[in-house]
Design an enzyme around this catalytic site. Structure first.
Site, mmCIF file in Angstrom:
data_model
loop_
_atom_site.group_PDB
_atom_site.id
_atom_site.type_symbol
_atom_site.label_atom_id
_atom_site.label_comp_id
_atom_site.label_asym_id
_atom_site.label_seq_id
_atom_site.Cartn_x
_atom_site.Cartn_y
_atom_site.Cartn_z
ATOM 1 C CG HIS A 173 30.026 50.505 40.837
ATOM 2 N ND1 HIS A 173 30.203 51.854 40.751
ATOM 3 C CD2 HIS A 173 31.240 49.999 41.173
ATOM 4 C CE1 HIS A 173 31.453 52.162 41.014
ATOM 5 N NE2 HIS A 173 32.118 51.051 41.283
HETATM 6 C C1 UD1 Z 1 35.350 46.731 40.337
HETATM 7 C C2 UD1 Z 1 36.282 47.356 41.363
HETATM 8 C C3 UD1 Z 1 35.758 48.712 41.783
HETATM 9 C C4 UD1 Z 1 35.472 49.586 40.582
HETATM 10 C C5 UD1 Z 1 34.530 48.859 39.649
HETATM 11 C C6 UD1 Z 1 34.213 49.659 38.430
HETATM 12 C C7 UD1 Z 1 37.448 45.795 42.872
HETATM 13 C C8 UD1 Z 1 37.501 45.290 44.254
HETATM 14 N N1 UD1 Z 1 36.381 46.553 42.557
HETATM 15 O O1 UD1 Z 1 34.115 46.488 40.996
HETATM 16 O O2 UD1 Z 1 36.706 49.351 42.592
HETATM 17 O O3 UD1 Z 1 34.900 50.802 41.005
HETATM 18 O O4 UD1 Z 1 35.168 47.634 39.268
HETATM 19 O O5 UD1 Z 1 33.364 48.985 37.590
HETATM 20 O O6 UD1 Z 1 38.334 45.533 42.106
HETATM 21 N N2 UD1 Z 1 30.657 41.696 35.820
HETATM 22 C C9 UD1 Z 1 30.192 41.469 34.550
HETATM 23 N N3 UD1 Z 1 30.989 41.803 33.504
HETATM 24 C C10 UD1 Z 1 32.194 42.387 33.647
HETATM 25 C C11 UD1 Z 1 32.668 42.600 34.952
HETATM 26 C C12 UD1 Z 1 31.883 42.275 36.021
HETATM 27 O O7 UD1 Z 1 29.102 40.949 34.364
HETATM 28 O O8 UD1 Z 1 32.858 42.684 32.635
HETATM 29 C C13 UD1 Z 1 29.790 41.365 36.972
HETATM 30 C C14 UD1 Z 1 30.037 39.993 37.540
HETATM 31 O O9 UD1 Z 1 28.819 39.477 37.948
HETATM 32 C C15 UD1 Z 1 30.897 40.262 38.754
HETATM 33 C C16 UD1 Z 1 30.392 41.617 39.211
HETATM 34 O O10 UD1 Z 1 30.047 42.296 38.015
HETATM 35 O O11 UD1 Z 1 30.788 39.283 39.715
HETATM 36 C C17 UD1 Z 1 31.425 42.396 39.968
HETATM 37 O O12 UD1 Z 1 32.636 42.514 39.223
HETATM 38 P P1 UD1 Z 1 34.036 42.734 39.977
HETATM 39 O O13 UD1 Z 1 35.126 42.923 38.997
HETATM 40 O O14 UD1 Z 1 34.201 41.701 41.023
HETATM 41 O O15 UD1 Z 1 33.821 44.078 40.778
HETATM 42 P P2 UD1 Z 1 33.075 45.432 40.400
HETATM 43 O O16 UD1 Z 1 31.848 45.555 41.215
HETATM 44 O O17 UD1 Z 1 32.949 45.623 38.923
#
Ligand code: UD1
Length: 365
Positions: free
Chosen positions: A207
């Protein structure tokens, strides 16, 4: 007067770190513990499932920030967290890990003159391309209590000039959770459900933006996975960010047709723990999984150029291969042919880290 602590979680890897702390705080009659969820992760499978399985109390507040760019997400967390702190006036705000919620809430607290405790302080990948590295450096620089999981963290903080009296090597609360749940996880039916036998499959998680946001890198990794999964089935619970990338880069059909690649939705804690514990090896770019595989003595092939958790290499089962297809395949072949290093569990990763943290907080505030 009770010690008032506001605990913050936001994203999936925070939940297993906070679970034993909430338990230890609730058992301590001198502490009044509040739990705030920023809502950075909001899908049932990325959030609620973990609260249920790990018996984390329902958050007192969910700020519901959701996904956005880093600036907008962090700003929104700060905007919504500030009134909570102003109203509740805790003695300490406790943040865990290295996600955007960690730095955003720490920054709000310190500006309001409230002490910040950072659990999992001091880790450094020395790679400022990673958003987490920025979050770690900034959070540590404004924290009053820096709770560290491994000796490298103590060294890093010393190098950065953090006074010794703020730094506490306490062990790893994520490993507290693993040890607490290991037996319970054995009741998971995940292996049967997927028709897998112990040690006859690998587990993959992917991820990191560096691996999944770039089409060439993701395609290269996929190529190596196709080679490995032709020899050993690979179970792949797909993170939402990665699923989005796969769709955006038109890789869905290729990934679905890869022999031996078993695609799943994100799993709950107990199923995932059981799956990893019984696997032949794990391929991952996660931080926490490098530590969990070390404790479980499962070979871990990390798809990153660096790690902020060097003890998992020095003492544990971890090897770094970056996103280099040849290195990935060679590392998997090493494991398949039994060429693995003996590993040992790092000091203080003994299931009692949360107790140590709570003891220090009550003694020192
Ligand atoms: C975040 C953390 C990362 C951690 C990871 C674990 C930061 C900078 N990054 O990354 O350190 O290892 O979480 O999962 O804080 N999304 C969903 N549903 C959710 C959450 C996210 O669909 O419940 C999708 C969305 O499209 C979103 C993307 O995932 O834009 C990324 O989510 P985000 O919270 O920005 O960062 P992660 O890649 O999950």
């Amino acid at each position: 007067m009770k010690l008032k602590i506001t605990n913050v979680v936001g994203a999936r890897p925070n939940f297993m770190k906070i679970a034993p702390l909430m338990q230890a705080m609730q058992a301590d009659e001198d502490i009044s513990a509040q739990l705030v969820h920023t809502g950075q992760h909001y899908d049932t499978r990325m959030s609620k499932l973990f609260f249920d399985e790990l018996a984390i109390p329902r958050p007192d507040l969910d700020l519901g920030v959701g996904s956005a760019s880093h600036a907008r997400q962090s700003a929104e967390i700060m905007r919504r967290f500030e009134p909570v702190v102003l109203e509740h006036r805790p003695d300490v705000v406790l943040v865990v890990g290295d996600v955007n919620s960690t730095i955003a809430c720490a920054l709000v607290a310190v500006k309001l003159g409230i002490k910040v405790a950072h659990v999992e302080a001091g880790l450094r990948s020395f790679d400022r391309q990673m958003p987490e590295e920025i979050n770690r450096i900034l959070t540590d620089s404004i924290s009053d209590f820096l709770f560290v999981t491994e000796p490298s963290g103590v060294t890093n903080l010393k190098t950065e000039g953090v006074p010794d009296e703020k730094v506490f090597l306490v062990g790893n609360t994520m490993i507290d959770t693993l040890l607490t749940n290991r037996e319970k996880a054995r009741t998971s039916t995940i292996l049967n459900d997927l028709n897998l036998a112990p040690r006859k499959y690998a587990v993959l998680t992917l991820h990191r933006p560096g691996n999944v946001d770039d089409v060439d890198t993701l395609t290269r990794i996929l190529g190596a996975l196709e080679t490995i999964s032709a020899k050993l089935p690979i179970v792949f619970p797909i993170h939402p960010r990665t699923r989005n990338s796969i769709e955006r880069f038109d890789l869905t059909a290729r990934i679905q047709n890869a022999t031996g690649l078993i695609l799943l939705e994100p799993l709950g804690y107990l199923d995932f723990l059981q799956l990893v514990a019984e696997s032949a090896m794990v391929l991952t770019d996660s931080g926490g999984i490098q530590e969990e595989t070390t404790v479980l003595s499962v070979p871990c092939i990390t798809l990153r150029e660096n790690t902020e958790r060097p003890i998992t290499i020095e003492q544990g089962t971890n090897v770094l291969v970056g996103s280099d297809a040849d290195k990935m395949i060679a590392a998997a072949e090493d494991v398949l042919s039994g060429r693995v290093r003996p590993a040992s569990v790092p000091e203080l990763w003994d299931g009692h880290a949360a107790g140590r943290i709570v003891k220090i907080l009550t003694a020192e505030t």
